[in-house]
Design a protein around this motif. Structure first.
Motif, PDB file in Angstrom:
ATOM      1  N   GLY A 193       0.902  -1.228   0.260  1.00 41.44           N
ATOM      2  CA  GLY A 193      -0.062  -0.181   0.159  1.00 41.44           C
ATOM      3  C   GLY A 193       0.861   1.229   0.075  1.00 41.44           C
ATOM      4  O   GLY A 193       2.184   1.267   0.369  1.00 41.44           O
ATOM      5  N   ILE A 213      -4.404  -6.101   5.019  1.00 40.92           N
ATOM      6  CA  ILE A 213      -3.865  -5.039   5.839  1.00 40.92           C
ATOM      7  C   ILE A 213      -4.598  -3.699   5.542  1.00 40.92           C
ATOM      8  O   ILE A 213      -4.047  -3.039   4.482  1.00 40.92           O
ATOM      9  CB  ILE A 213      -2.273  -4.976   5.879  1.00 40.92           C
ATOM     10  CG1 ILE A 213      -1.681  -6.132   6.144  1.00 40.92           C
ATOM     11  CG2 ILE A 213      -1.702  -3.896   6.894  1.00 40.92           C
ATOM     12  CD1 ILE A 213      -1.984  -6.948   7.636  1.00 40.92           C
ATOM     13  N   SER A 227      -6.750  -0.087   7.128  1.00 41.03           N
ATOM     14  CA  SER A 227      -6.050   1.049   8.252  1.00 41.03           C
ATOM     15  C   SER A 227      -7.173   1.434   8.758  1.00 41.03           C
ATOM     16  O   SER A 227      -8.276   1.658   8.571  1.00 41.03           O
ATOM     17  CB  SER A 227      -5.296   1.979   7.335  1.00 41.03           C
ATOM     18  OG  SER A 227      -5.219   3.034   8.053  1.00 41.03           O
ATOM     19  N   LYS A 243      -8.830   2.427   1.504  1.00 39.07           N
ATOM     20  CA  LYS A 243      -8.646   1.589   2.488  1.00 39.07           C
ATOM     21  C   LYS A 243     -10.194   0.981   3.109  1.00 39.07           C
ATOM     22  O   LYS A 243     -10.618  -0.243   3.641  1.00 39.07           O
ATOM     23  CB  LYS A 243      -8.043   1.866   3.924  1.00 39.07           C
ATOM     24  CG  LYS A 243      -6.605   2.261   3.661  1.00 39.07           C
ATOM     25  CD  LYS A 243      -5.827   0.720   3.629  1.00 39.07           C
ATOM     26  CE  LYS A 243      -4.358   0.888   3.306  1.00 39.07           C
ATOM     27  NZ  LYS A 243      -3.702  -0.385   3.040  1.00 39.07           N
ATOM     28  N   ARG A 285      -2.695   1.372  13.341  1.00 38.08           N
ATOM     29  CA  ARG A 285      -2.581   2.656  13.362  1.00 38.08           C
ATOM     30  C   ARG A 285      -1.100   3.099  13.946  1.00 38.08           C
ATOM     31  O   ARG A 285      -0.866   2.264  14.781  1.00 38.08           O
ATOM     32  CB  ARG A 285      -3.567   3.414  14.321  1.00 38.08           C
ATOM     33  CG  ARG A 285      -4.927   3.275  13.546  1.00 38.08           C
ATOM     34  CD  ARG A 285      -5.968   4.195  14.304  1.00 38.08           C
ATOM     35  NE  ARG A 285      -5.902   5.337  13.882  1.00 38.08           N
ATOM     36  CZ  ARG A 285      -6.594   6.483  14.570  1.00 38.08           C
ATOM     37  NH1 ARG A 285      -7.417   6.057  15.229  1.00 38.08           N
ATOM     38  NH2 ARG A 285      -6.378   7.725  14.285  1.00 38.08           N
ATOM     39  N   ILE A 324       6.226   4.518   6.099  1.00 32.33           N
ATOM     40  CA  ILE A 324       5.239   5.269   5.838  1.00 32.33           C
ATOM     41  C   ILE A 324       5.131   6.355   6.914  1.00 32.33           C
ATOM     42  O   ILE A 324       4.820   7.621   7.078  1.00 32.33           O
ATOM     43  CB  ILE A 324       3.836   4.408   5.802  1.00 32.33           C
ATOM     44  CG1 ILE A 324       3.828   3.994   4.253  1.00 32.33           C
ATOM     45  CG2 ILE A 324       2.676   5.208   5.968  1.00 32.33           C
ATOM     46  CD1 ILE A 324       2.466   3.181   4.043  1.00 32.33           C
TER      47      ILE A 324
HETATM   48  N1  LIG Z   1       2.838   2.030   9.135  1.00 29.10           N
HETATM   49  C1  LIG Z   1       1.364   2.393   9.838  1.00 29.10           C
HETATM   50  O1  LIG Z   1       1.449   3.432  10.408  1.00 29.10           O
HETATM   51  C2  LIG Z   1       0.299   1.888   9.052  1.00 29.10           C
HETATM   52  C3  LIG Z   1      -1.014   2.181   9.221  1.00 29.10           C
HETATM   53  C4  LIG Z   1      -2.085   1.581   8.997  1.00 29.10           C
HETATM   54  C5  LIG Z   1      -1.847   0.924   7.884  1.00 29.10           C
HETATM   55  N2  LIG Z   1      -0.746   0.540   7.174  1.00 29.10           N
HETATM   56  C6  LIG Z   1      -0.731  -0.292   5.938  1.00 29.10           C
HETATM   57  O2  LIG Z   1       0.103  -1.304   6.086  1.00 29.10           O
HETATM   58  C7  LIG Z   1       0.599  -1.595   5.013  1.00 29.10           C
HETATM   59  C8  LIG Z   1       2.135  -1.594   4.950  1.00 29.10           C
HETATM   60  O3  LIG Z   1       2.743  -0.309   5.241  1.00 29.10           O
HETATM   61  P1  LIG Z   1       4.095  -0.136   5.652  1.00 29.10           P
HETATM   62  O4  LIG Z   1       3.946   0.905   6.838  1.00 29.10           O
HETATM   63  O5  LIG Z   1       4.825  -1.240   5.869  1.00 29.10           O
HETATM   64  O6  LIG Z   1       4.624   0.808   4.418  1.00 29.10           O
HETATM   65  P2  LIG Z   1       6.028   0.642   3.619  1.00 29.10           P
HETATM   66  O7  LIG Z   1       6.122   1.883   2.779  1.00 29.10           O
HETATM   67  O8  LIG Z   1       7.288   0.527   4.794  1.00 29.10           O
HETATM   68  O9  LIG Z   1       6.148  -0.707   2.935  1.00 29.10           O
HETATM   69  C9  LIG Z   1       5.394  -0.749   2.017  1.00 29.10           C
HETATM   70  C10 LIG Z   1       5.841  -1.752   0.945  1.00 29.10           C
HETATM   71  O10 LIG Z   1       4.960  -2.092  -0.218  1.00 29.10           O
HETATM   72  C11 LIG Z   1       5.674  -1.937  -1.280  1.00 29.10           C
HETATM   73  N3  LIG Z   1       4.841  -1.494  -2.644  1.00 29.10           N
HETATM   74  C12 LIG Z   1       4.359  -0.198  -2.655  1.00 29.10           C
HETATM   75  N4  LIG Z   1       3.545  -0.445  -3.902  1.00 29.10           N
HETATM   76  C13 LIG Z   1       3.783  -1.353  -4.493  1.00 29.10           C
HETATM   77  C14 LIG Z   1       3.304  -2.124  -5.651  1.00 29.10           C
HETATM   78  N5  LIG Z   1       2.791  -1.319  -6.405  1.00 29.10           N
HETATM   79  N6  LIG Z   1       3.602  -3.390  -5.800  1.00 29.10           N
HETATM   80  C15 LIG Z   1       4.110  -3.937  -4.832  1.00 29.10           C
HETATM   81  N7  LIG Z   1       4.691  -3.735  -3.664  1.00 29.10           N
HETATM   82  C16 LIG Z   1       4.414  -2.226  -3.502  1.00 29.10           C
HETATM   83  C17 LIG Z   1       6.732  -1.138  -1.172  1.00 29.10           C
HETATM   84  O11 LIG Z   1       7.811  -1.287  -1.950  1.00 29.10           O
HETATM   85  C18 LIG Z   1       7.115  -1.242   0.247  1.00 29.10           C
HETATM   86  O12 LIG Z   1       8.055  -2.473   0.545  1.00 29.10           O
HETATM   87  C19 LIG Z   1       0.251  -0.766   3.735  1.00 29.10           C
HETATM   88  O13 LIG Z   1      -0.928  -1.195   3.120  1.00 29.10           O
HETATM   89  C20 LIG Z   1      -0.406   0.574   4.804  1.00 29.10           C
HETATM   90  O14 LIG Z   1      -1.175   1.328   4.347  1.00 29.10           O
HETATM   91  C21 LIG Z   1       0.381   0.986   7.649  1.00 29.10           C
END
Ligand SMILES: NC(=O)c1ccc[n+]([C@@H]2O[C@H](COP(=O)([O-])OP(=O)(O)OC[C@H]3O[C@@H](n4cnc5c(N)ncnc54)[C@H](O)[C@@H]3O)[C@@H](O)[C@H]2O)c1
Length: 252
Positions: free
Chosen positions: A92, A143, A145, A162, A189, A195
């Motif tokens: 995402g 996953i 949000s 989401k 969250r 991110i």
């Molecule tokens: N970190 C937070 O606080 C948080 C909160 C709520 C939800 N989320 C959700 O959790 C998930 C992971 O988030 P994260 O914080 O680890 O993010 P991050 O940016 O650290 O990692 C995201 C990963 O997804 C990959 N990615 C992005 N676009 C892509 C594509 N088109 N094809 C294949 N891979 C792709 C990226 O290369 C990266 O490795 C996401 O869906 C995010 O919306 C995160």
């Protein structure tokens, strides 16, 4: 015997952050785990790192924004491991922008990766889950949000993508439940990843945020990975069609 010995897991967006931690957790429980990500360099490094820990993982460069790319990833999964038992839809993107700064292109990009990408992932692997029956249960975890509930955290395009994912999850849960496949979503969250760094870059913004979290700390990728581990376990087989907040009590 580990919990997931003999099973095959696929995790999207697993080159880094939450996805990487989920892949490591599932592989640590014995699942042969396929890491899908479009970042070739980070994906290869993660594969090397996890293999170095004795884990059975395979990195396949995949863009979840392309259905053809996901079909190719599914073919590679089956070629190497013959089946798929667990699918974690994690890839995402998020941008904290106000409506006036969200161009139509930006709206489409976030909806495309987060929502279309989730559907493309389900669609590419769906046949694997149609083969399931109660004796060989499969598990799908989205996953999502907390943003879908609160409208905070990213821009309106992120929250909408989401919320769309949650609707997709509920519909798939209705279709696959009768085949014994559990389908759920986790709504994290403020988990400390790239991110998070991007959304809360200053000390001041982080201090303000911390005050809103009753448990008194930010989330870690392991907090989400542990919930995934539970949801894919036999003990969670009656948990179905749910959105589980992992948020330190911030939302309710
Ligand atoms: N970190 C937070 O606080 C948080 C909160 C709520 C939800 N989320 C959700 O959790 C998930 C992971 O988030 P994260 O914080 O680890 O993010 P991050 O940016 O650290 O990692 C995201 C990963 O997804 C990959 N990615 C992005 N676009 C892509 C594509 N088109 N094809 C294949 N891979 C792709 C990226 O290369 C990266 O490795 C996401 O869906 C995010 O919306 C995160």
């Amino acid at each position: 015997m580990r919990q997931l010995d003999g099973q095959v897991a696929v995790v999207t967006g697993a080159a880094r952050g939450i996805g990487k931690c989920i892949a490591a957790r599932l592989a640590g429980e014995g699942a042969r785990t396929v890491i899908l990500d479009f970042d070739e360099e980070a994906g290869a490094l993660t594969e090397k790192e996890l293999r170095g820990q004795g884990l059975e993982v395979l990195f396949v460069k995949t863009d979840v924004g392309s259905y053809a790319s996901l079909e190719a990833a599914k073919d590679k999964t089956i070629e190497k491991y013959l089946k798929t038992d667990i699918l974690v839809i994690n890839a995402g993107i998020s941008h904290r922008l106000r409506v006036e700064d969200i161009t139509v292109e930006e709206w489409n990009r976030v909806l495309h990766i987060n929502l279309n990408g989730s559907f493309y992932t389900v669609k590419a692997y769906y046949g694997e889950f149609l083969k399931k029956n109660g004796n060989n249960p499969g598990k799908i975890v989205f996953i999502s949000s907390g943003s879908a509930i609160t409208g905070t955290g990213g821009g309106c395009h992120y929250a909408a993508s989401k919320a769309g994912q949650n609707g997709l999850m509920r519909a798939i849960a209705k279709e696959l439940g009768p085949r014994g496949v559990n389908v759920n979503a986790i709504a994290p969250r403020v988990i400390m990843t790239d991110i998070f760094d991007h959304l809360y870059p200053t000390e001041e913004s982080r201090k303000e945020l911390l005050e809103k979290i009753p448990i008194g700390r930010f989330g870690l990728p392991g907090d989400v990975a542990e919930m995934v581990r539970f949801l894919v376990s036999p003990e969670a087989s009656y948990v179905h069609g749910q959105i589980v907040l992992v948020d330190g009590g911030r939302t309710y």
